[in-house]
Design a protein around this motif. Structure first.
Motif, PDB file in Angstrom:
ATOM      1  N   ALA A   1       0.953  -1.238  -0.036  1.00 46.59           N
ATOM      2  CA  ALA A   1       0.030   0.195  -0.057  1.00 46.59           C
ATOM      3  C   ALA A   1       1.183   1.351   0.071  1.00 46.59           C
ATOM      4  O   ALA A   1       0.614   2.258  -0.559  1.00 46.59           O
ATOM      5  N   ALA A   2       2.032   1.159   0.626  1.00 47.07           N
ATOM      6  CA  ALA A   2       2.945   2.346   0.949  1.00 47.07           C
ATOM      7  C   ALA A   2       3.651   2.598  -0.624  1.00 47.07           C
ATOM      8  O   ALA A   2       3.770   3.814  -1.018  1.00 47.07           O
ATOM      9  N   PHE A   3       3.880   1.651  -1.231  1.00 45.29           N
ATOM     10  CA  PHE A   3       4.621   1.671  -2.240  1.00 45.29           C
ATOM     11  C   PHE A   3       3.631   2.086  -3.620  1.00 45.29           C
ATOM     12  O   PHE A   3       3.987   2.999  -4.318  1.00 45.29           O
ATOM     13  N   ARG A   4       2.301   1.849  -3.388  1.00 44.45           N
ATOM     14  CA  ARG A   4       1.328   2.462  -4.123  1.00 44.45           C
ATOM     15  C   ARG A   4       1.218   3.980  -4.261  1.00 44.45           C
ATOM     16  O   ARG A   4       1.318   4.810  -4.980  1.00 44.45           O
ATOM     17  N   VAL A   5       1.343   4.541  -2.787  1.00 43.68           N
ATOM     18  CA  VAL A   5       1.271   5.878  -2.593  1.00 43.68           C
ATOM     19  C   VAL A   5       2.701   6.521  -3.168  1.00 43.68           C
ATOM     20  O   VAL A   5       2.459   7.405  -3.976  1.00 43.68           O
ATOM     21  N   LEU A   6       3.610   6.049  -3.162  1.00 43.71           N
ATOM     22  CA  LEU A   6       4.823   6.461  -3.701  1.00 43.71           C
ATOM     23  C   LEU A   6       5.074   6.270  -4.971  1.00 43.71           C
ATOM     24  O   LEU A   6       5.434   7.314  -5.963  1.00 43.71           O
TER      25      LEU A   6
ATOM     26  N   ASN B   1       5.246   9.592  -8.096  1.00 43.92           N
ATOM     27  CA  ASN B   1       6.317   9.721  -8.882  1.00 43.92           C
ATOM     28  C   ASN B   1       7.826   9.214  -8.286  1.00 43.92           C
ATOM     29  O   ASN B   1       8.740   9.676  -8.650  1.00 43.92           O
ATOM     30  N   ILE B   2       7.564   8.669  -7.060  1.00 47.21           N
ATOM     31  CA  ILE B   2       8.904   8.423  -6.255  1.00 47.21           C
ATOM     32  C   ILE B   2       9.274   6.875  -6.598  1.00 47.21           C
ATOM     33  O   ILE B   2      10.577   6.676  -6.773  1.00 47.21           O
ATOM     34  N   LEU B   3       8.182   6.106  -6.869  1.00 42.80           N
ATOM     35  CA  LEU B   3       8.556   4.779  -7.227  1.00 42.80           C
ATOM     36  C   LEU B   3       8.101   4.449  -8.701  1.00 42.80           C
ATOM     37  O   LEU B   3       6.807   5.138  -9.224  1.00 42.80           O
TER      38      LEU B   3
ATOM     39  N   ALA C   1      12.469   5.829  -8.652  1.00 42.57           N
ATOM     40  CA  ALA C   1      12.352   6.465  -9.700  1.00 42.57           C
ATOM     41  C   ALA C   1      13.152   7.539  -9.675  1.00 42.57           C
ATOM     42  O   ALA C   1      13.529   8.248 -10.554  1.00 42.57           O
ATOM     43  N   ILE C   2      13.852   8.134  -8.316  1.00 39.70           N
ATOM     44  CA  ILE C   2      14.504   9.241  -8.069  1.00 39.70           C
ATOM     45  C   ILE C   2      15.698   8.969  -7.010  1.00 39.70           C
ATOM     46  O   ILE C   2      15.531   7.938  -6.489  1.00 39.70           O
TER      47      ILE C   2
END
Length: 283
Positions: A25-30, A34-36, A47-48
């Protein structure tokens, strides 16, 4: 980590002490921010990696929309909500369902902010939002936190200590003036909760954890000079060093100085006139 690196779910699940479901769930938020990014059948990737990008991303996440619990807490801090409130009054104030209000109050109760009274009313606990309240909080911690370390049976969780150490060292590597107050406050609270969790005295542990949850939930971010934030992190690391070497008496003394320095902007003068900590031999 650098851009393009894979984020293994199990690694993060183990490090955070939770199942893979909240990690996903946290990964989906990231990913939404556009962080992942995600590859089918492969998982999530960073991604950054540039420090400025990461700082902006952290600030974006900190500023995401408030939950109802956050709104209630914010209004409480601004004295727009009284000490005792009914569920129906809060539902009308926020144009929300009773179920939503009850859920928000349950969240606040877990943080020690609100307590359910007989009937349908809830009482809000004192806030750490005034100099007097913060001084009382500090006095309480000066009494209990060093003694939590000195109580027989104190045991350091080396895995958690290593994770905390890594995060603090990462913060210290951030360019001067770029450490966010909110980020530091979270890490500071986690460190002091870690100390409480290591104590073998169940009463000291429970009391301190409840107080730190209250600090985290109600204490406003204050303007603290960058050098003091960094010095505080160095002090945390010094206490960790002593704890991992089983030098508990030294760690308790370091905790006293650390807490006293937290209320001054002139750390070099914080220990003038302070009597030595009275210790008793460890069992």
């Amino acid at each position: 980590m650098k851009a393009g690196d894979h984020l293994p779910e199990k690694l993060f699940s183990d490090s955070c002490g939770v199942s893979r479901t909240p990690i996903r769930a946290a990964f989906r938020v990231l990913e939404e921010n556009n962080i992942l990014y995600r590859r089918e059948e492969e998982g999530y990737f960073l991604a950054i990696s540039e420090s400025d990008e990461l700082l902006r991303a952290a600030q974006t996440l900190e500023g995401m929309g408030q939950t109802l619990a956050d709104r209630i807490l914010s209004d409480r801090a601004e004295r727009r909500i009284g000490d005792v409130q009914s569920v129906s009054a809060l539902a009308r104030k926020y144009n929300a369902s009773r179920h939503s209000v009850l859920f928000a109050l349950k969240i606040l109760s877990q943080d020690g902010v609100a307590t359910q009274l007989p009937g349908r009313s809830w009482a809000f606990q004192p806030m750490l939002d005034s100099p007097k309240a913060m001084d009382e909080s500090l006095a309480f911690r000066l009494i209990l936190e060093p003694q939590a370390i000195l109580a027989p049976g104190f045991a350091v969780d080396s895995k958690k200590a290593g994770i905390l150490r890594g995060r603090m060292e990462d913060f210290l590597s951030i360019r001067e003036g770029r450490i966010t107050a909110a980020g530091f406050t979270r890490l500071d609270t986690e460190f002091h909760c870690f100390i409480a969790e290591c104590s073998a005295n169940r009463f000291a542990r429970g009391t301190l954890l409840a107080h730190h949850r209250l600090r985290r939930a109600t204490q406003k971010d204050t303007s603290v000079p960058d050098f003091r934030l960094r010095q505080s992190l160095e002090e945390h690391l010094g206490i960790l060093d002593s704890l991992e070497q089983n030098q508990f008496d030294i760690a308790a003394d370091q905790m006293v100085l650390h807490l006293r320095r937290s209320r001054t902007r002139r750390p070099e003068a914080a220990n003038r006139g302070i009597p030595p900590l009275i210790r008793r031999p460890r069992a």
